[in-house]
Design an enzyme around this catalytic site. Structure first.
Site, PDB file in Angstrom:
ATOM      1  N   LYS A  72       0.823  -1.220   0.000  1.00 50.60           N
ATOM      2  CA  LYS A  72       0.000   0.000   0.000  1.00 50.60           C
ATOM      3  C   LYS A  72       0.854   1.266   0.000  1.00 50.60           C
ATOM      4  CE  LYS A  72      -4.507  -1.371   1.497  1.00 50.60           C
ATOM      5  NZ  LYS A  72      -5.687  -0.959   2.234  1.00 50.60           N
ATOM      6  N   LYS A  84      -5.337 -10.523  -6.303  1.00 51.93           N
ATOM      7  CA  LYS A  84      -6.570 -10.881  -5.582  1.00 51.93           C
ATOM      8  C   LYS A  84      -7.704  -9.921  -5.948  1.00 51.93           C
ATOM      9  CE  LYS A  84      -5.906  -8.235  -1.384  1.00 51.93           C
ATOM     10  NZ  LYS A  84      -5.831  -8.066   0.023  1.00 51.93           N
ATOM     11  N   LYS A 100     -11.171  -4.342  -3.322  1.00 54.83           N
ATOM     12  CA  LYS A 100     -11.954  -3.109  -3.403  1.00 54.83           C
ATOM     13  C   LYS A 100     -11.157  -1.992  -4.043  1.00 54.83           C
ATOM     14  CE  LYS A 100     -13.011  -4.152   1.210  1.00 54.83           C
ATOM     15  NZ  LYS A 100     -13.396  -3.961   2.574  1.00 54.83           N
TER      16      LYS A 100
END
Ligand code: TYM
Length: 335
Positions: free
Chosen positions: A115, A198, A201
């Site tokens: 991230k 994966k 969102k």
């Protein structure tokens, strides 16, 4: 037995969250109650702050996600359902645990590395500390079992390390070591466009995921356009090994139908994606459509959704308070 798990209130719930986590939560409610245990599920709105989001959007997401888990079958009579921000002990225990967790441990967290990307210096302290808040979420309730998807496994291992170090540093047995429960049927649902990533969102393309509030047409279209290969489906599970797209679609079918992947192949082996994809789309619409319809009805009464969270927060506070005091006492913070 106390089962605790949470979901970050960023964006919308997708099929990966549903098959990897929420379907398990719903299925376990009755078993846990029969075993004399407790099921506790929360909206991780404090974790959502690490993905900078407009305040109104965060509040709406929290309500929509709560409505989605209710629509998927979580029952406030059987499970305690609340949002993190309404139980201040989550934040308080995080500070205590910050002094137990080591910088070296957090530096190894792959989610932070992914991230933060190249700009680590510009990442927020909250993003870095995210796993310690997650450890606090779990340890605050002395959770014994934590049902999550595979991507959260490293955070669960860190939680166990923090609990072990706390107990040994202070010579106490305050925190039991929680067991991760990784979904067997759907540990890691992959993107519909790239089976090496994966389903998530945060992917900018909506075609990579099926959202729990998608219309029947959207669900069908996303499966029709899902990446696949030119071969027909194999007869055995071994035949899926080098075929990540095929494996992902078969896994999704099996998890939705509550059958083993081998049974899916017994039925569809030898057939091409021209036949399999429409069957998968029909199954997904049949399973997800009713959840979406309940969600739409629940969102008509936001007040009721907020009341569910208020009642749940009150019950969670009653459990959290004494555990926080035990931890404070061990550390010399109770006079
Ligand atoms: P979150 O919000 O990213 O995801 C919620 C749950 O869904 C699972 N999941 C998946 N499972 C299979 N395939 C996928 N593609 C997929 N994507 C997501 C996740 O593993 C998770 O179980 N940090 C957590 C929320 C959290 C939490 C906690 C969980 C905060 N505190 C304490 C357990 C205990 C998260 O961001 O999950």
């Amino acid at each position: 037995m106390r089962v605790v798990s949470g979901i970050q209130t960023t964006g919308r719930l997708h099929l990966g969250n549903y098959l990897g986590a929420i379907k398990q939560w719903v299925a376990m409610q009755d078993q846990v109650a029969e075993a004399g245990g407790e099921s506790m599920y929360f909206m991780a709105d404090l974790h959502a702050l690490t993905d900078r989001v407009a305040p109104k959007e965060l509040a709406d997401n929290t309500i929509e996600m709560t409505a989605t888990v209710l629509a998927a079958g979580l029952d406030p009579e059987k499970s305690i359902i609340w949002n993190q921000a309404r139980v201040p002990a989550h934040s308080e225990l995080t500070w205590l645990l910050n002094n137990v967790a080591r910088v070296g441990w957090l530096n190894r967290m792959t989610q932070f590395k992914d991230k933060a990307g190249k700009d680590r210096e510009g990442a927020s302290v909250g993003l870095y500390d995210y796993p310690v808040l997650m450890a606090a979420d779990i340890l605050l309730y002395k959770a014994t079992h934590v049902p999550v998807g595979e991507d959260q496994k490293q955070h669960l291992e860190l939680t166990r390390d923090i609990a072990t170090k706390f107990n040994s540093d202070y010579g106490v047995e305050v925190f039991p070591l929680p067991e991760p429960m990784i979904s067997v049927a759907a540990p890691r649902i992959m993107s519909l466009r790239d089976a090496t990533a994966k389903m998530s969102k945060s992917n900018p393309s909506d075609m990579t995921r099926v959202n729990l509030n998608d219309s029947d047409d959207e669900i069908a279209q996303k499966f029709r356009k899902a990446k696949s290969d030119a071969e027909s489906l194999p007869d055995t599970v071994e035949g899926l090994e080098e075929r990540p797209e095929a494996r992902n679609l078969v896994t999704i079918y099996a998890a939705l139908a509550d059958i083993a992947p081998a049974e899916v192949l017994a039925q569809y082996g030898g057939q091409g994606f021209g036949q399999f994809k429409p069957a998968l789309a029909d199954l997904a619409v049949a399973k997800l459509g009713p959840i979406r319809d309940r969600l739409v009805r629940l969102l008509d009464d936001r007040g009721e959704v907020i009341r569910v969270l208020e009642r749940g927060s009150e019950r969670a506070r009653a459990i959290a308070g004494p555990v926080l005091r035990e931890a404070q006492d061990a550390m010399g913070l109770q006079l």
